[in-house]
Design a protein around this motif. Structure first.
Motif, PDB file in Angstrom:
ATOM      1  N   ARG A 285       1.448   3.116  10.730  1.00 57.04           N
ATOM      2  CA  ARG A 285       2.224   3.166  11.919  1.00 57.04           C
ATOM      3  C   ARG A 285       3.167   4.361  11.994  1.00 57.04           C
ATOM      4  O   ARG A 285       3.488   5.156  12.998  1.00 57.04           O
ATOM      5  CB  ARG A 285       3.239   2.056  11.842  1.00 57.04           C
ATOM      6  CG  ARG A 285       2.642   0.713  12.214  1.00 57.04           C
ATOM      7  CD  ARG A 285       3.808  -0.459  12.439  1.00 57.04           C
ATOM      8  NE  ARG A 285       2.933  -1.759  12.238  1.00 57.04           N
ATOM      9  CZ  ARG A 285       2.185  -2.133  13.123  1.00 57.04           C
ATOM     10  NH1 ARG A 285       2.233  -1.429  14.515  1.00 57.04           N
ATOM     11  NH2 ARG A 285       1.440  -3.306  13.103  1.00 57.04           N
ATOM     12  N   ASP A 289       3.415   7.313  14.668  1.00 55.30           N
ATOM     13  CA  ASP A 289       4.640   7.622  15.333  1.00 55.30           C
ATOM     14  C   ASP A 289       4.971   9.120  15.058  1.00 55.30           C
ATOM     15  O   ASP A 289       5.549   9.615  16.074  1.00 55.30           O
ATOM     16  CB  ASP A 289       5.797   6.848  14.585  1.00 55.30           C
ATOM     17  CG  ASP A 289       7.286   6.914  15.365  1.00 55.30           C
ATOM     18  OD1 ASP A 289       7.064   6.896  16.457  1.00 55.30           O
ATOM     19  OD2 ASP A 289       8.065   7.041  14.589  1.00 55.30           O
ATOM     20  N   CYS A 290       4.824   9.636  14.003  1.00 58.02           N
ATOM     21  CA  CYS A 290       5.121  11.221  13.820  1.00 58.02           C
ATOM     22  C   CYS A 290       4.189  12.015  14.650  1.00 58.02           C
ATOM     23  O   CYS A 290       4.595  13.075  15.035  1.00 58.02           O
ATOM     24  CB  CYS A 290       4.800  11.352  12.348  1.00 58.02           C
ATOM     25  SG  CYS A 290       6.168  10.961  11.357  1.00 58.02           S
ATOM     26  N   THR A 293       5.461  11.818  18.361  1.00 54.38           N
ATOM     27  CA  THR A 293       6.759  12.273  18.578  1.00 54.38           C
ATOM     28  C   THR A 293       7.008  13.792  17.945  1.00 54.38           C
ATOM     29  O   THR A 293       7.994  14.437  17.849  1.00 54.38           O
ATOM     30  CB  THR A 293       7.991  11.403  17.773  1.00 54.38           C
ATOM     31  OG1 THR A 293       7.575  11.237  16.659  1.00 54.38           O
ATOM     32  CG2 THR A 293       8.152  10.083  18.574  1.00 54.38           C
TER      33      THR A 293
END
Ligand SMILES: NC(=O)c1ccc[n+]([C@@H]2O[C@H](COP(=O)([O-])OP(=O)(O)OC[C@H]3O[C@@H](n4cnc5c(N)ncnc54)[C@H](O)[C@@H]3O)[C@@H](O)[C@H]2O)c1
Length: 327
Positions: A285, A289-290, A293
């Protein structure tokens, strides 16, 4: 995001399961030199591409990110190839077993912190995260004790390509110590012995005790054993100026039985596949996410380098039977 996995052994299969739980990640390709197993896993999981040659997986234009779960000695060539093909990469620990190769990666790919994440899964374990969040409750930390003992050793074939106990097993704990203490180590002392595994004399050890002295004065000990008769032992203890914090083992269940024989409770969770199942999901996850973003990954090639430097220093300390300064 479309994923390819290289290496479908113990950890490759575990990551496949973890990734399948995450909306936004989909495994579309797998590669393993064991053709039968590779095709079977692809078929069972409706994965369209299955390759014996990992280069074909890396060259597949549909694959956006690659999970490298092959034996440690292959990581460097596979990570380099994947980064050259502009893929995002998740690489299992250790990133490499030679310092020069990690330095070469750091020098070759300026955006590596946003392209390559390392599988230091203990950073994603909810118990250790909770402990780190609450350290202030015990004042200023003075001593950190990390215990990591496996229920049973891996195969000799695995051990021969692992890089040795410090680079294969203690590497998790070197990273944990840096994660908890948030400072650099200035000195190490390591000792070790062989108690369980036949045929590794002169090649490796199966039991070790390591002391790390950090720049800020914190002293950390790590104890490792490749075998533990009572199960997988993963504990953390931190002594602070106002108290003590302990992370204890997770059990299969939390029932207690009180009989004429005394108190009995359940055994510990069997091994890493069970104990860190949730952490593997959380690290996948965090990876997604990294990428979305455009942030740096929480465990980078630099972290892998710092952990490997400690492993090398411990090897030296063991061989020369002395404390080793870290420059
Ligand atoms: N983070 C963790 O908790 C954790 C746990 C175990 C292992 N690991 C790491 O994961 C890696 C793999 O360990 P494992 O226990 O799964 O080993 P394993 O031996 O069970 O699996 C390795 C797999 O890679 C395959 N393979 C070998 N050469 C290949 C190649 N050229 N191309 C594609 N596949 C190839 C093998 O056939 C095998 O299926 C190691 O680097 C190890 O340090 C991490």
């Amino acid at each position: 995001m479309k994923i390819g996995i290289i290496g479908l052994g113990r950890i490759g299969k575990t990551h496949l399961k973890a990734i399948q739980k995450i909306d936004g990640l989909k495994v579309i390709a797998v590669s393993d030199i064991d053709e039968k197993q590779c095709n079977q896993i692809a078929e069972e999981n409706k994965i369209p591409y299955s390759y014996i040659d990992y280069n074909k997986l890396i060259a597949n234009k549909e694959v956006e990110a690659i999970w490298i779960c092959s034996p440690s000695k292959l990581h460097y060539e596979q990570v380099s190839a994947a980064l050259e093909h502009k893929k995002y990469v998740f690489c299992e620990k250790p990133l490499e077993i030679e310092i020069d190769k990690i330095t070469a990666l750091l020098n070759s790919f300026s955006d590596i912190d946003k392209r390559l994440m390392i599988g230091f899964n203990k950073r994603f374990d909810s118990e250790f995260i909770e402990a780190k969040k609450n350290i202030a409750k015990i004042g200023v930390p003075t001593i950190v004790k990390i215990t990591s003992r496996d229920p049973a050793p891996p195969t000799l074939a695995y051990l021969k390509t692992s890089g040795g106990l410090f680079k294969d097993m203690t590497i998790h704990d070197f990273d944990m110590s840096r994660f908890i203490v948030e400072d650099d180590v200035v000195e190490v002392y390591a000792t070790g012995s062989i108690n369980y595994i036949e045929g590794i004399d002169g090649v490796d050890i199966d039991t070790a005790m390591v002391t790390l002295k950090f720049k800020n004065g914190i002293i950390c000990t790590i104890d490792n054993s490749r075998q533990s008769p009572y199960g997988y032992d993963q504990r953390l203890e931190i002594l602070g100026t106002l108290g003590m914090l302990q992370v204890n083992n997770k059990k299969v269940n939390h029932n207690s039985f009180y009989t004429t024989q005394g108190k009995q409770s359940s055994v510990y969770q069997n091994f890493f596949l069970e104990r860190y199942a949730d952490a593997y999901e959380q690290e996948a996850r965090a990876f997604l996410d990294c990428v979305v973003t455009k942030r740096e990954f929480p465990a980078t090639a630099y972290d892998a380098l710092k952990a490997l430097e400690l492993a090398e220093a411990c090897k030296k300390s063991l061989l020369e039977n002395r404390a080793v300064r870290i420059s």
